[in-house]
Design an enzyme around this catalytic site. Structure first.
Site, PDB file in Angstrom:
ATOM      1  N   SER A 266       0.872  -1.189   0.000  1.00 12.90           N
ATOM      2  CA  SER A 266       0.000   0.000   0.000  1.00 12.90           C
ATOM      3  C   SER A 266       0.897   1.223   0.000  1.00 12.90           C
ATOM      4  O   SER A 266       2.091   1.126   0.284  1.00 12.90           O
ATOM      5  CB  SER A 266      -0.846   0.038   1.269  1.00 12.90           C
ATOM      6  OG  SER A 266      -0.052   0.489   2.366  1.00 12.90           O
ATOM      7  N   ASP A 267       0.343   2.381  -0.290  1.00 17.91           N
ATOM      8  CA  ASP A 267       1.113   3.602  -0.073  1.00 17.91           C
ATOM      9  C   ASP A 267       1.001   3.968   1.415  1.00 17.91           C
ATOM     10  O   ASP A 267       0.246   3.354   2.181  1.00 17.91           O
ATOM     11  CB  ASP A 267       0.635   4.739  -0.994  1.00 17.91           C
ATOM     12  CG  ASP A 267       1.749   5.772  -1.227  1.00 17.91           C
ATOM     13  OD1 ASP A 267       2.705   5.820  -0.416  1.00 17.91           O
ATOM     14  OD2 ASP A 267       1.665   6.551  -2.195  1.00 17.91           O
ATOM     15  N   TYR A 268       1.750   4.978   1.795  1.00 15.41           N
ATOM     16  CA  TYR A 268       1.945   5.388   3.190  1.00 15.41           C
ATOM     17  C   TYR A 268       0.609   5.683   3.905  1.00 15.41           C
ATOM     18  O   TYR A 268      -0.095   6.637   3.557  1.00 15.41           O
ATOM     19  CB  TYR A 268       2.781   6.659   3.166  1.00 15.41           C
ATOM     20  CG  TYR A 268       3.487   7.046   4.427  1.00 15.41           C
ATOM     21  CD1 TYR A 268       4.852   6.838   4.561  1.00 15.41           C
ATOM     22  CD2 TYR A 268       2.810   7.665   5.465  1.00 15.41           C
ATOM     23  CE1 TYR A 268       5.525   7.230   5.699  1.00 15.41           C
ATOM     24  CE2 TYR A 268       3.476   8.059   6.609  1.00 15.41           C
ATOM     25  CZ  TYR A 268       4.833   7.837   6.721  1.00 15.41           C
ATOM     26  OH  TYR A 268       5.496   8.233   7.848  1.00 15.41           O
TER      27      TYR A 268
END
Ligand code: NOJ
Length: 742
Positions: A266-268
């Site tokens: 996932s992104d941050y």
């Protein structure tokens, strides 16, 4: 390790250890003497216990051989099964050597140059301990308001995105990940992040599946085909469902259809953000949605760490998914050779000799020069003669801050400034005045206060501005020519840097307006991360050299270019709008029923600006003058087994030697779904000696004619086509041909 041994290892792991592998945090916690204070400080929102952090599988943005080894040692000393950590980093445009930002690299239209930059960056960062790089970013970008266009390697074009994605993935990964200098590539951001509404970062994306497949998917697909080990999901909603939890996207398209076998991260914080999006009702549901959709690693949200275990205990299917994810993660660690040597390719000795070495710096300078785009050169004012007295003016003249917003690890000590290098070459022939700041302090405050920086007050800022302009006027009066270095603040482009005004800052425009009254030749060196609105200032400038954020060797590269020791050859990969109201503007658009050609009322046009972009896609001048004539098609009809060879005569009508990017575009005139007015299908970057004439050939085959039809099939339809060849997407020669599908 053999696959069988990995499976055995997996079997030995507790559920907590397995879930830990699927969690990524910043690695500072392992560097601190006082773990508790990190967990209750910077990592507070993740609600992690001390025990849990010694289960995590990877860390983010820890780099430097010594540091990496320290973190790995500390981690392994407390880890039961001694499964090494993965180190993942954002080496977006180089590690210690900052290369030009990705949008600039794309403007080289030179895959060899991009390959070389990627290889140096991969070597520098992997010997410093990085196992995975969050690069390349291949999001198709059409909207200059979006700050992240600066990271987009292919700009607005799917073909460039595809070609560059493939090049970069291969350059990072090589044949074996444990070879010196190699690392895993994490391609981002799936999917269609570049299409965020109104160019506002993290915003919504809604598009037809056909549009998605036609323009946005090809670069991700090419990266997967090139063997990318990892993909990162995007922050946006895609057709109603956040990408992070979008089963159709990750399971159906990425895994089943494109056969992706690697890790999806996932992104941050994005797993948690699915709650804010209004998709997951709570943290448990967010964990469930993400794991069911196919997120293997949760970057910095703590959702997996705190909720996956309960879900596994309740649901065998979820536990199976966890096992699949962990197997993928262990497999990547194994491919990187970390079980044999937890430091991987980290090499302190090589770090000392290789990083920032002069050979690479020299190479970097040459590569950087390929990314510059000459936008205007009235009366061949450039290159400048050394006999001229030059007034160097602007906040970027004596400034090493030209590496862009993702170069946090770069070594700025070797950057040099334009002033230093001009002085070295021309001594007292150059005179300098700063002229203005990049941005007024009030504007800097607005940007930086969001990062938590204190507000800085400047007394009498407007008066100081006037004084700086007055001093610049005095300096300019003494010179034959004014060389301005202006542009965006590096904090104005990048993540979370969307802007509704993409013109130069007002104080810089004022400076230009004043200097213009001197009626001296004025040249602008433009620093920026996105297409800039230039319509009001362009008429006042004799030449414009677009240098983006050019990196460590930028100052030297620029000086040589201005003085004619090198010749510009870059071409734009994003159209420059007339003004921001035109965004998104891109060359491969469809025709309306009322295209604008004349000054008539009911046409598809703006009342106040032209319909065409200010500078088109593919555009860029050279010190050479290239003349295109004699477009010739060896046949005007082809079937699916045949090709047509397109030939064009190009003459370099100048005394300079230089490169030209020759571009082939095609238009399918009538289709079962409408087709764009032009699409880039091939290009060649060719070297020309002074006055050299060359005949350049392209082959058109059926694959170039394919598109996604209404039934979502990739087809080439019989019918009439146009082929165009030129040095940009507007100035082209054209001819027609027919394709018969038999
Ligand atoms: C957020 C950005 O969107 C992504 O591109 C980057 O790789 C991660 N943060 C990690 O820093």
């Amino acid at each position: 390790m053999k696959h069988k041994e990995i499976l055995e290892l997996l079997n030995k792991m507790t559920i907590e250890e397995k879930i830990g592998q699927m969690v990524q945090i910043t690695g500072d916690v392992f560097l601190s003497e006082d773990t508790n204070s990190v967990l209750t400080g910077p990592l507070k929102n993740l609600h992690l216990s001390k025990e849990k952090i010694y289960h995590v599988g990877s860390v983010l943005n820890i780099i430097g051989a010594e540091k990496v080894k320290k973190v790995q040692d500390e981690y392994l000393s407390k880890s039961r099964l001694k499964i090494p950590l993965l180190f993942m980093d954002d080496i977006i445009n180089g590690y210690k050597i900052a290369f030009p930002i990705p949008i600039a690299q794309g403007c080289s239209w030179n895959t060899k140059a991009i390959k070389e930059m990627t290889e140096i960056s991969s070597m520098e960062s992997s010997i410093a301990g990085a196992n995975v790089n969050f690069s390349p970013m291949v999001d198709l970008s059409r909207d200059a308001r979006w700050g992240r266009v600066m990271e987009s390697i292919g700009g607005e074009d799917p073909l460039l995105g595809e070609i560059y994605a493939r090049t970069m993935v291969k350059a990072y990964q090589g044949k074996n990940l444990f070879e010196v200098g190699k690392m895993a590539s994490c391609v981002k951001h799936i999917a269609a992040y570049g299409a965020v509404e109104a160019g506002r970062d993290y915003n919504t994306v809604d598009m037809s599946e056909r549009e998605f497949r036609q323009y946005y998917l090809p670069a991700y697909k090419a990266a997967i085909e090139a063997g990318a080990e990892m993909l990162m999901t995007s922050f946006n909603i895609l057709n109603g469902i956040p990408s992070t939890v979008n089963k159709w996207l990750i399971q159906e398209v990425i895994r089943k259809e494109l056969g992706f076998k690697g890790i999806v991260i996932s992104d941050y914080g994005a797993v948690e953000e699915t709650i804010t999006h209004g998709y997951s009702a709570n943290e448990t549901e967010a964990a469930k949605n993400a794991i069911t959709a196919g997120i293997d690693i949760d970057m910095m949200s703590g959702i997996y760490a705190n909720h996956l275990k309960d879900l596994c205990l309740q649901n065998q299917e979820i536990e199976n998914k966890v096992n699949e994810s962990v197997l993928r993660i262990l497999t990547l660690k194994n491919k990187l050779g970390l079980f044999e040597n937890p430091y991987g390719n980290t090499n302190e000795e090589k770090e000392k000799t290789y990083i920032m070495n002069p050979i690479n710096l020299e190479k970097a300078k040459k590569l950087t020069q390929e990314t510059f785009v000459l936008l205007k050169n009235k009366n061949h004012v450039l290159p400048l003669q050394k006999s001229k007295k030059i007034a160097l003016i602007g906040p970027y003249i004596d400034n090493i801050g030209i590496t862009g917003s993702w170069s946090m690890f770069s070594d700025r000590t070797k950057n040099g400034t334009i002033l230093d290098i001009f002085k070295e070459k021309m001594g007292n022939q150059v005179i300098y005045a700063k002229g203005c700041e990049i941005l007024r302090q009030e504007e800097i405050n607005k940007i930086l206060s969001a990062d938590g920086s204190p507000i800085v007050h400047v007394e009498n800022e407007r008066q100081k501005e006037q004084d700086m302009i007055a001093s610049a006027m005095q300096t300019a009066k003494k010179a034959d020519v004014i060389l301005l270095a202006l542009g965006e603040h590096y904090k104005q482009s990048g993540e979370a840097c969307s802007r509704s005004n993409i013109a130069l800052p007002e104080n810089q425009i004022q400076l230009i307006n004043e200097l213009y009254t001197l009626s001296k030749p004025m040249i602008l060196i433009l620093f920026n991360g996105r297409p800039i609105e230039l319509n009001t200032i362009e008429p006042k400038l004799d030449a414009i050299l677009e240098v983006w954020f050019p990196g460590t060797t930028g100052a030297k590269a620029i000086t040589e270019m201005i003085l004619g020791e090198e010749n510009p050859s870059g071409k734009l990969t994003m159209s420059f709008p007339q003004n921001v109201g035109q965004c998104p503007v891109y060359y491969n658009h469809y025709n309306t029923g009322r295209p604008h050609h004349d000054n008539l009322r009911y046409l598809s046009r703006y009342q106040d600006i032209p319909t065409e972009s200010f500078y088109p896609f593919g555009y860029g001048l050279s010190y050479c003058d290239f003349k295109y004539t004699e477009l010739y098609l060896n046949n005007h009809k082809m079937n699916k087994n045949e090709t047509i060879t397109v030939t064009i005569k190009i003459e370099n009508q100048s005394d300079y030697a230089g490169y030209e990017v020759i571009q082939l575009y095609i238009q399918d005139l009538y289709g079962s779904v409408v087709r764009p007015v032009k699409e880039l299908k091939a290009f060649k970057k060719e070297y020309f000696k002074p006055h050299e004439i060359k005949y350049i050939h392209f082959n058109i085959d059926m694959h170039m004619l394919k598109f996604w039809n209404e039934k979502l099939e990739l087809v080439a339809e019989s019918g009439e086509f146009k082929a165009f060849v030129g040095g940009d997407s507007v100035n082209v020669l054209e001819d027609r041909f027919e394709f018969v599908d038999n």
